[in-house]
Write an enzyme that holds these catalytic residues in place. Structure first.
Site, PDB file in Angstrom:
ATOM      1  NE  ARG A 147      -1.787  -1.756   2.945  1.00 58.18           N
ATOM      2  CZ  ARG A 147      -1.830  -3.001   2.526  1.00 58.18           C
ATOM      3  NH1 ARG A 147      -2.747  -3.384   1.701  1.00 58.18           N
ATOM      4  NH2 ARG A 147      -0.937  -3.883   2.929  1.00 58.18           N
ATOM      5  CB  THR A 148       3.345   2.566   2.379  1.00 55.33           C
ATOM      6  OG1 THR A 148       2.541   2.155   3.479  1.00 55.33           O
ATOM      7  CG2 THR A 148       3.942   3.924   2.693  1.00 55.33           C
TER       8      THR A 148
ATOM      9  CE  LYS B 185      26.907  -2.822  -5.395  1.00 54.72           C
ATOM     10  NZ  LYS B 185      27.124  -1.804  -6.433  1.00 54.72           N
TER      11      LYS B 185
ATOM     12  NE  ARG C  68       7.112   0.922   4.921  1.00 50.16           N
ATOM     13  CZ  ARG C  68       5.903   0.373   5.017  1.00 50.16           C
ATOM     14  NH1 ARG C  68       5.753  -0.921   4.824  1.00 50.16           N
ATOM     15  NH2 ARG C  68       4.851   1.097   5.291  1.00 50.16           N
TER      16      ARG C  68
ATOM     17  CG  HIS D 270       3.528   4.194   8.756  1.00 49.06           C
ATOM     18  ND1 HIS D 270       3.613   5.017   7.639  1.00 49.06           N
ATOM     19  CD2 HIS D 270       3.146   2.984   8.297  1.00 49.06           C
ATOM     20  CE1 HIS D 270       3.292   4.310   6.563  1.00 49.06           C
ATOM     21  NE2 HIS D 270       3.006   3.080   6.933  1.00 49.06           N
TER      22      HIS D 270
HETATM   23  C1  NCD Z   1       1.424  -0.777   8.280  1.00 46.21           C
HETATM   24  C2  NCD Z   1       2.924  -0.635   8.448  1.00 46.21           C
HETATM   25  O1  NCD Z   1       3.677  -0.852   7.501  1.00 46.21           O
HETATM   26  O2  NCD Z   1       3.316  -0.278   9.560  1.00 46.21           O
HETATM   27  N1  NCD Z   1       1.046  -0.986   6.940  1.00 46.21           N
HETATM   28  C3  NCD Z   1       0.892   0.095   6.120  1.00 46.21           C
HETATM   29  O3  NCD Z   1       1.771   0.890   5.930  1.00 46.21           O
HETATM   30  N2  NCD Z   1      -0.306   0.278   5.599  1.00 46.21           N
HETATM   31  C4  NCD Z   1       0.813  -1.745   9.197  1.00 46.21           C
HETATM   32  C5  NCD Z   1       1.355  -3.128   9.267  1.00 46.21           C
HETATM   33  O4  NCD Z   1       2.282  -3.510   8.555  1.00 46.21           O
HETATM   34  O5  NCD Z   1       0.824  -3.888  10.086  1.00 46.21           O
END
Ligand code: NCD
Length: 349
Positions: free
Chosen positions: A51-52, A80, A101, A129
């Site tokens: 999703r993200t 590396k 991320r 997040h």
């Molecule tokens: C969440 C995350 O990555 O923290 N997912 C997301 O970004 N929609 C929640 C999760 O992984 O449980």
């Protein structure tokens, strides 16, 4: 220059502005179709995501921009041994904005202070997040018409669930919210999250059903398997809370059920047809808010690096902290209200 690493990097008026922009984008997408023409988003994903990452990419494409990047650490020079700081400096020459991320807590903060373009934290370990919170806020606003005076039940893995940490930080800045923290003893909300939410009202329980009838928002989360050092503990806790239609009988008729997704089994698919289930709408709202955020940060981008982080040089013992792997990066310690914490991961030292 502005980066968003923690949801608190955005003021309440900026949050309200992003919501207004997102609503305007939803109403008039054509007006935004070329706003980022010629601009590039770099998605640097050292940890998996569906999703993200895809919503960031869709957001930039719908603004008329383009996207470069990678979706796992193995396909970058991190494999590396390249530092996060070097990666951020390099990518500053190739893109206009970064979404990062990382499995290490504090990595996007390091990137933000090395890059000359804005950096957005798309999730760092079990820490923050902020853009999931933007999705959550728009969903709550659209469903409930307000962001204050809400009773919010947060259920599941409150220790490692970074989305919960950022959501509490954001909602505690609106008047009259009450948080019901529902988790097993082992997965309680970290103290630093509670401390940062200064005046918030918290009720802690391990029983989902004890307050469900008073919730305006029910925020379910996944038990974060990948963050457990003890896999037997995960096995013991993984089915702690499973939302089924019978558990919703006593809940308010206008309660809204959220989940950042992916779900494992915390919400039965039988709940999906309940009008209170908002978790798929939440994914659309995430894209709209990321569009609004990209526009906002690009408008403030001036090519200047943020000033260096300050703090007392020390040692952080959190194995998930970025300072545990980056050899050139000493932990920095700051003190607030007598509590000494690592500047990168927020853990007490
Ligand atoms: C969440 C995350 O990555 O923290 N997912 C997301 O970004 N929609 C929640 C999760 O992984 O449980």
């Amino acid at each position: 220059m502005k980066s968003v690493i923690d949801i608190l990097d955005l003021s309440v008026s900026e949050l309200d502005g992003l919501i207004n922009t997102a609503l305007d984008i939803a109403a008039h997408p054509d007006r935004y179709a070329e706003k980022c023409k010629g601009k590039k988003l770099a998605t640097l994903f050292f940890e998996p995501s569906t999703r993200t990452r895809l919503s960031f990419e869709a957001a930039m494409l719908e603004l008329g921009g383009s996207v470069i990047g990678f979706s796992e650490a193995n396909s970058s020079s991190a494999s590396k041994g390249e530092s996060v700081s070097d990666t951020a400096k390099v990518v500053s020459n190739y893109a206009d904005i970064i979404a990062m991320r990382h499995f290490k807590e504090g990595a996007p903060l390091v990137a933000a202070h090395s890059a000359t373009i804005p950096v957005i934290n798309a999730g760092d370990g079990g820490h923050h997040h902020p853009t999931q919170t933007l999705a959550d806020l728009l969903t709550i606003y659209r469903e409930k018409g307000r962001l204050g005076n809400l009773k919010i039940g947060l259920v599941g893995d409150l220790k490692y669930g970074r989305t919960v940490h950022s959501l509490i930080a954001a909602l505690s800045r609106y008047e009259g919210n009450e948080f019901y923290l529902v988790s097993p003893e082992e997965l309680k909300l970290p103290e630093y999250v509670k401390k940062d939410a200064h005046n918030a009202h918290f009720v802690e329980t391990s029983q989902l059903m004890s307050h469900i009838n008073s919730f305006d928002v029910l925020y379910m989360t996944r038990i974060q398997r990948e963050r457990f050092a003890d896999k037997a503990q995960y096995e013991r806790l993984k089915n702690s809370y499973i939302l089924t239609p019978d558990k919703l009988i006593s809940a308010k008729k206008d309660m809204c059920i959220l989940h950042p997704l992916p779900r494992v089994n915390e919400i039965s698919v039988k709940v999906d047809d309940d009008p209170r289930a908002c978790y798929f709408k939440q994914t659309l709202n995430g894209k709209l808010m990321r569009m609004a955020l990209i526009l906002h940060l690009l408008s403030l981008s001036d090519g200047k690096r943020l000033p260096p982080l300050s703090g007392e040089v020390g040692v952080c013992t959190n194995p998930a902290c970025i300072t545990s792997t980056e050899q050139e990066l000493p932990a920095l310690i700051s003190e607030t209200d007598g509590v000494r914490r690592c500047v990168y991961c927020d853990k007490e030292v």
